[in-house]
Structure formats: structure tokens, C-alpha cells
Design an enzyme around this catalytic site. Structure first.
Site, PDB file in Angstrom:
ATOM      1  N   GLU A 189      35.798  40.989  35.995  1.00  0.00           N
ATOM      2  CA  GLU A 189      37.185  41.442  35.922  1.00  0.00           C
ATOM      3  C   GLU A 189      37.438  42.354  34.716  1.00  0.00           C
ATOM      4  O   GLU A 189      38.571  42.598  34.338  1.00  0.00           O
ATOM      5  CB  GLU A 189      38.107  40.225  35.874  1.00  0.00           C
ATOM      6  CG  GLU A 189      37.970  39.293  37.062  1.00  0.00           C
ATOM      7  CD  GLU A 189      38.811  39.696  38.265  1.00  0.00           C
ATOM      8  OE1 GLU A 189      39.982  40.038  38.095  1.00  0.00           O
ATOM      9  OE2 GLU A 189      38.274  39.655  39.400  1.00  0.00           O
TER      10      GLU A 189
ATOM     11  N   ASN B 241      54.951  41.282  38.446  1.00  0.00           N
ATOM     12  CA  ASN B 241      53.733  41.205  39.245  1.00  0.00           C
ATOM     13  C   ASN B 241      52.588  40.578  38.466  1.00  0.00           C
ATOM     14  O   ASN B 241      51.457  40.532  38.942  1.00  0.00           O
ATOM     15  CB  ASN B 241      53.322  42.602  39.730  1.00  0.00           C
ATOM     16  CG  ASN B 241      53.369  42.718  41.248  1.00  0.00           C
ATOM     17  OD1 ASN B 241      53.388  41.714  41.949  1.00  0.00           O
ATOM     18  ND2 ASN B 241      53.370  43.934  41.743  1.00  0.00           N
TER      19      ASN B 241
ATOM     20  N   HIS C 144      43.080  35.397  33.476  1.00  0.00           N
ATOM     21  CA  HIS C 144      42.176  36.166  32.612  1.00  0.00           C
ATOM     22  C   HIS C 144      42.328  35.670  31.176  1.00  0.00           C
ATOM     23  O   HIS C 144      43.387  35.182  30.782  1.00  0.00           O
ATOM     24  CB  HIS C 144      42.511  37.660  32.645  1.00  0.00           C
ATOM     25  CG  HIS C 144      42.222  38.332  33.944  1.00  0.00           C
ATOM     26  ND1 HIS C 144      43.084  39.255  34.518  1.00  0.00           N
ATOM     27  CD2 HIS C 144      41.170  38.230  34.797  1.00  0.00           C
ATOM     28  CE1 HIS C 144      42.570  39.675  35.656  1.00  0.00           C
ATOM     29  NE2 HIS C 144      41.420  39.070  35.852  1.00  0.00           N
TER      30      HIS C 144
ATOM     31  N   CYS D 242      47.689  43.918  29.705  1.00  0.00           N
ATOM     32  CA  CYS D 242      47.121  44.228  31.019  1.00  0.00           C
ATOM     33  C   CYS D 242      47.164  45.724  31.303  1.00  0.00           C
ATOM     34  O   CYS D 242      46.297  46.263  31.991  1.00  0.00           O
ATOM     35  CB  CYS D 242      47.900  43.503  32.123  1.00  0.00           C
ATOM     36  SG  CYS D 242      47.540  41.750  32.285  1.00  0.00           S
TER      37      CYS D 242
END
Length: 450
Positions: free
Chosen positions: A179, A367, A254, A373
């Protein structure tokens, strides 16, 4: 003697929110995404919020870059899944037969460029070139669609082979689930000094450690080790730590939702790592500069508050005087408990963090993505920055051009039912075609490559 390049700056490359930004609730384990699924989104507001965050940091003296969104809807993906005919027919058939697939191929999730790739600065690489590996994002279909275009975008921006090296994404299998930089933190003194790379994983592909029970662990140890090998990192330069399974089950999908590092500072929640003391000891043993851990105990902020506010999904930025600035989403200020911890524990503590900036990125937050991010950190020397030929480093002129571009092309309302509108697809392609010219990066999208 260790190499030190004083010209190295950290550049935050933020992802532009795409024209099809919508709330589809696609991400398992991402509580904000699931909670807001089905709501009406505002792509124009989302893109402008992101640009204003970039502009404010640029004006504060931080180096800022831009990464373009993906081609969406991804009609090629639908055709590979058996939908045939014209674009209009493909969209209509998908909306009727598999609406979940239509939502997936319209996702604007590439805005969260912390997942775009893992990056190693040239100062840490054996050949002195900045290393890039696009994340395979195999754990979810809507993100699995991104790596090919991501790779082309990174190669278009970081094109000069004298300074940049690009590696293929890892095999898209569960064993090598990757990721990207959301699970990678580089700790060092100054950015131009050699650093230690903290790779955080959720599970071992072949078992042997405790795993979460409620939500999937998206990063494997094997993937992190493979990226480190690609980049030529040695055992002395790396620490591999398991994320706490309880944090994953609380919605920490994460590591950058529960910890953030910059320079020698590691700001983290007590439940960020399964072996907290072992992780800190390993970092201390390998770092040339003393580690400065800033620990937030669970008694101060619960996992629920950490996930709800995204305190740890904040940007931590270095200032010329040695201090650091924490860039937090507005949700941190709205939570009295979190805001008190920022003031009384973080800002008043014995550490370099001396300032907090609050940014409105609500369209992204709903979201499941905060300030951290939205950016991919790339430490670049002056020569490496000059080697970027694409117009990807933010300037006042580029900000104005991108703002005008958003105003021309973006809708201010997008509901799930609108994703089947063929006009939306045409609008998106026209916008992206213009964007590649504006950013001077050539053809990177499938529709441009033929």
C-alpha cells in the site's frame, strides 16, 4: 564519513482530487468511507480544498508538488470484465448489472498519493538515485486499477535516468500486498542526511504472528522487504515493525492513520505498533541522530478518537530553525479531547513540534483521507529538483492555472446515480487531456496512448 547534501528538501506531492470524486463506500476497514457511502459528493469543492492546502503550505515556505488524478471512469476495466458495446452501453450495462463495479471504476481514490508509491531518497540509495516503486494496491479492486497509470505519471515527472530509478510494482498477489508510503516512514536528522526506513506491516503472508480479526491487514512483511531490496536498502537502514492488530480492527487501515514521522521525530499512538518498545529500540540502534518519540497514550486519546479525528494522519513539516509544524484536518479542532492533547501534550511537550495549522479537507476526510493521505513525500536535492521537466512543482502561476482548470471542468454535485452518465465520462477525459498539457507531462492516460 556520512554523505550530507544540504540542498535536499522534502517535497510533498499532493494528489489532485479527480472529476469523479464520489462517496461509494468502497474501502473495507476505512470507517469514514463506509459511513459516508451513498452520499452526494462535491468534486469541485474537494479539488479546490486540496489546492488551497497546497497553496497555503507553498506560501509558508514548504516545497509543494502536484500529481494528476487517474482516468475515470475506467471503461477499459469494465470491458475486461465482459461489458461490451459503446461507452454509453458499457456504462448503462454496468449500472444495471453490477453497480458496485461501476462505483469502483469511477473511484477518485488516487487523490491519496501516500498510497501511490514508496520512495527512497538518493542519499540513502547505493547508486545515489531516487528510487520509486508504485504500490500494487491489490487488496481492493478500485485501487488495483491505479498502478499502471501511477507508474507512467511518476516516470513522466521523474524522467531523468541520471537522477531517478523506477521499479515495477510488486506481483499483485496477497503475499505481496503493498500500500505504498502510507506504511513507510523515513527517520533521519536533516533530510539530506542518511536515514533509517521504518516499514510497518499488518501481517506476514505465511503466518506466524497475531493478525486482526475484524478488518483485513493490507500490508505484508514480504512486500515491505521486497521494496527495501528493490531500493538497495541494507539491514542497517531498515526496521520492520508490525502494526497493532487492535488498531487495524478499530479502523486504522494504514500506519499513517496512527503514526507520523519526520526527521528524528516519531509522533505515534500507544497502540500503533504491536511491539512498541522493540520498535523504538530498533530505531534507536540504527539511527545516527537520536530518535525523538512523541507518544500519545490510549488514556489521552482512544483509538476511536484517533480514527475519527485523523490526528496522526497529519503532516509533520520541518522548518529552517529546527522546529516542526503539524498540519491537521479541521476534525481535530472539532474534537475537544484531541485538540486539548495537541495543545497540552504535543505542542507543550519536549519535542520540536511548535506550531499547528488546521486545514479544511472535508471532502477527502469523508472518504477516509486526511492531509497525510493526500501527499507523497519525495526528498530531492537541488540537482534532482532541476531535473524535473514536467510542470509539477507548485508555483503561484500553476496554482492559478489549476484552480481555473477545476472551475472549468468539475461538477459541484455528484451522486452515485450520476456515475452512469456518459457525459461525465466525456467531461473527465476532456479535463484530463487538458491537464496533461497544463502539467507538460505528455501522454500518460490509456485514452491518450491508444
Amino acid at each position: 564519513m556520512s554523505r550530507v547534501d544540504e540542498s535536499v528538501q522534502e517535497v510533498n506531492f499532493d494528489g489532485l482530487v479527480g472529476p469523479t470524486h464520489n462517496y461509494a463506500g468502497l474501502a473495507a476497514g476505512n470507517l469514514a468511507s463506509q459511513r459516508h457511502g451513498g452520499l452526494t459528493a462535491n468534486p469541485k469543492e474537494g479539488a479546490l480544498q486540496g489546492l488551497l492546502k497546497m497553496k497555503s503550505l507553498m506560501e509558508a515556505g514548504y516545497a509543494q508538488g502536484v500529481l494528476p488524478p487517474q482516468q475515470r471512469p475506467d471503461l477499459g476495466a469494465l470491458r475486461k470484465l465482459g461489458f461490451t458495446g459503446s461507452d454509453e452501453r458499457v456504462l448503462a450495462s454496468a449500472a444495471d448489472q453490477a453497480p458496485q463495479l461501476l462505483r469502483a471504476v469511477c473511484s477518485a481514490s488516487s487523490m491519496w498519493t501516500a498510497n501511490a508509491a514508496t520512495v527512497t531518497p538518493g542519499v540513502d540509495a547505493p547508486e545515489g538515485r531516487v528510487q520509486f516503486t508504485p504500490a500494487n494496491l491489490q487488496s481492493s479492486f478500485h485501487r488495483f486499477l491505479e498502478p499502471a497509470t501511477t507508474g507512467r505519471v511518476l516516470q513522466a515527472i521523474f524522467h531523468d535516468e541520471r537522477h531517478f530509478a523506477h521499479h515495477p510494482a510488486l506481483p499483485a498477489t496477497p503475499a505481496f500486498s503493498d500500500e505504498g508510503a502510507a506504511n513507510h516512514t523515513r527517520l533521519c536528522g536533516a533530510h539530506g542526511e542518511p536515514g533509517v526506513h521504518l516499514f510497518v506491516y499488518g501481517r506476514k503472508a505465511f503466518g506466524g504472528e497475531r493478525e486482526p480479526r475484524r478488518y483485513p491487514a493490507r500490508q505484508t512483511l514480504e512486500a515491505s522487504q521486497a521494496v527495501a531490496r528493490q531500493h538497495g536498502l541494507t539491514d542497517a537502514q531498515t526496521v520492520f515493525a508490525q502494526q497493532h492488530p487492535d488498531a487495524i480492527d478499530a479502523g486504522v487501515f494504514h500506519n499513517d492513520v496512527i503514526a507520523v514521522g519526520n526527521g528524528p521525530v516519531l509522533l505515534y499512538h500507544e497502540l500503533a505498533f504491536l511491539d512498541e518498545e522493540g520498535t523504538l529500540e530498533a530505531l534507536r540502534a540504527k539511527m545516527a541522530t537520536p530518535l525523538i518519540p512523541v507518544r500519545v497514550p490510549v488514556e489521552a486519546i482512544s483509538l476511536d478518537d484517533a480514527v475519527g479525528s485523523y490526528l496522526f494522519n497529519s503532516q509533520l513539516l520541518s522548518n529552517p530553525d529546527g522546529s516542526m509544524t503539524l498540519v491537521v484536518p479541521g476534525e481535530c479542532q472539532e474534537n475537544d479531547t484531541v485538540w486539548r492533547v495537541i495543545q497540552d501534550l504535543i505542542l507543550a511537550g519536549y519535542n520540536p513540534i511548535s506550531e499547528v495549522l488546521v486545514k479544511d479537507v472535508k471532502q477527502s476526510m469523508q472518504n477516509g483521507g486526511g492531509p497525510a493521505c493526500l501527499r507523497l513525500r519525495v526528498a530531492l536535492s537541488s540537482a534532482e529538483r532541476e531535473a524535473i521537466k514536467a510542470r509539477a512543482l507548485l508555483t503561484p502561476a500553476l496554482f492559478e492555472d489549476l484552480t481555473a482548470w477545476v472551475e472549468r471542468h468539475y461538477r459541484d454535485r455528484l451522486a452515485p446515480k450520476d456515475l452512469a452518465d456518459p457525459q461525465l465520462a466525456r467531461e473527465s477525459l476532456a479535463a484530463l487531456d487538458e491537464l496533461t498539457k497544463l502539467l507538460e507531462m505528455g501522454s500518460v492516460y490509456p485514452f491518450q496512448l491508444g
